[in-house]
Design an enzyme around this catalytic site. Structure first.
Site, PDB file in Angstrom:
ATOM      1  CB  CYS A 130       6.150 -27.093  32.638  1.00  0.00           C
ATOM      2  SG  CYS A 130       7.504 -28.448  31.973  1.00  0.00           S
ATOM      3  CG  HIS A 243      10.974 -25.659  33.873  1.00  0.00           C
ATOM      4  ND1 HIS A 243      11.599 -26.649  34.585  1.00  0.00           N
ATOM      5  CD2 HIS A 243      10.047 -26.177  33.032  1.00  0.00           C
ATOM      6  CE1 HIS A 243      11.153 -27.598  34.605  1.00  0.00           C
ATOM      7  NE2 HIS A 243      10.240 -27.513  33.531  1.00  0.00           N
TER       8      HIS A 243
END
Length: 340
Positions: A130, A243
């Site tokens: 990710c 994120h």
């Protein structure tokens, strides 16, 4: 004419997002099977306006299915992905199991779509980590213009990257702080995550880096260019979804910050929001549920000859996992399988 698609791990965070995104992007599905482990067997999941009942992964026959999006851990993938691939179903795997296999393509469609044809080696395609996925979307167009020598990245990664257990732990610990009679010791994380940051994601390696940091190094080289030097510090933060990354890039050629901003504005998958005023940037809470990778805080690094700093934010359950997998499926259908 559409495809017969399987989602493996349909009851997890990423599996549910895969189903949502397949529906949102109107992926051409003729038939869809939602698979789960036996402990989740019979759980209902949604696909657009349909409700699907999960089937047993252990007994499922992949013969005749076009592609399978895997959102289970490496151990289960190791057992079931080869079975699917052998049955002629192309596997798009979200685990780390196959990312570093030289015979299996590791793909971010905005960066290396040409690698899709490598799926024929083992009938498997790997989805990147990710934290890597969102960063390389920003790096690739800049690399094409001025060639990147070195990247220094610090990540601020949400708890959803560790699954539902991580999200539950942050929630429970946060509540416990306001209730002195309740104690919620860390289980999923190494230390308390509520009102804290933890500079460790995954296990430590011999050189002192963590495996998450190692993944960013190796995957960036495989996806963008093996000559790029990467050093990473990956940190878990008390954010549920999204994120963030502070990225410092050193180029072989000079790249002006204004040109870098223009390049990124035109690049696929990127949304530039970069105003030099209070709040003129994107934070993780604002990117949740969005497809884009958001870039802000683009500025020259005056400490090196050819340097740029930027801030990169994305929904890790989407671009960092489910969205990228669906984009690979779209690319596979468009470039290789071509039905209808």
């Amino acid at each position: 004419m559409g495809y017969r698609v399987v989602v493996v791990g349909a009851t997890g965070n990423v599996g549910r997002e895969m189903l949502n995104i397949l529906a949102e992007r109107q992926f051409p599905v003729d038939e869809l099977a939602a698979l789960a482990s036996r402990r989740s067997l019979g759980t209902e999941v949604t696909f657009g306006d349909k409700t699907l009942t999960t089937k047993d992964l252990d007994t499922f026959d992949f013969t005749g299915w076009d592609m399978a999006l895997f959102a289970v851990g490496s151990e289960a993938t190791k057992v079931y992905a080869p079975k699917a691939a052998k049955a002629g179903c192309v596997v798009i795997d979200n685990s780390s199991l196959y990312r570093y296999d030289p015979d299996i393509p590791l793909i971010v469609p905005e960066c290396n779509p040409e690698a899709i044809h490598g799926y024929k080696n083992k009938n498997i395609i790997a989805n990147p980590n990710c934290s890597t996925a969102q960063m390389v979307v920003a790096l690739k167009p800049l690399h094409d213009r001025a060639r990147i020598k070195r990247v220094v990245v610090s990540t601020y990664q949400s708890v959803s990257g560790s699954g539902k257990e991580g999200m539950d732990e942050l929630w429970d610990q946060t509540k416990a702080i306001y209730n002195p009679t309740t104690d919620v010791p860390p289980k999923k994380f190494q230390k308390q995550i509520a009102f804290n940051v933890i500079p460790q994601i995954d296990v430590f390696m011999e050189d002192g880096s963590t495996k998450e940091e190692w993944k960013m190094v190796v995957e960036t080289k495989k996806i963008v260019d093996p000559s790029i030097k990467v050093t990473a510090t990956c940190v878990r933060v008390p954010v549920f979804v999204g994120h963030s990354e502070a990225v410092n890039i050193e180029f072989e050629e000079f790249l002006d910050e204004d040109e870098a901003r223009d390049i990124l504005r035109e690049a696929p998958g990127i949304m530039v929001i970069d105003k030099r005023e209070d709040g003129g940037y994107v934070s993780p809470i604002e990117c949740a549920g969005d497809f884009a990778t958001f870039i802000s805080r683009i500025r020259q690094d005056s400490t090196i000859e050819n340097g740029i700093n930027l801030w990169c934010v994305s929904d890790n359950l989407r671009k960092g996992a489910a969205l990228n997998a669906v984009q690979i499926a779209e690319l596979l259908g468009r470039e290789v399988l071509k039905k209808g």
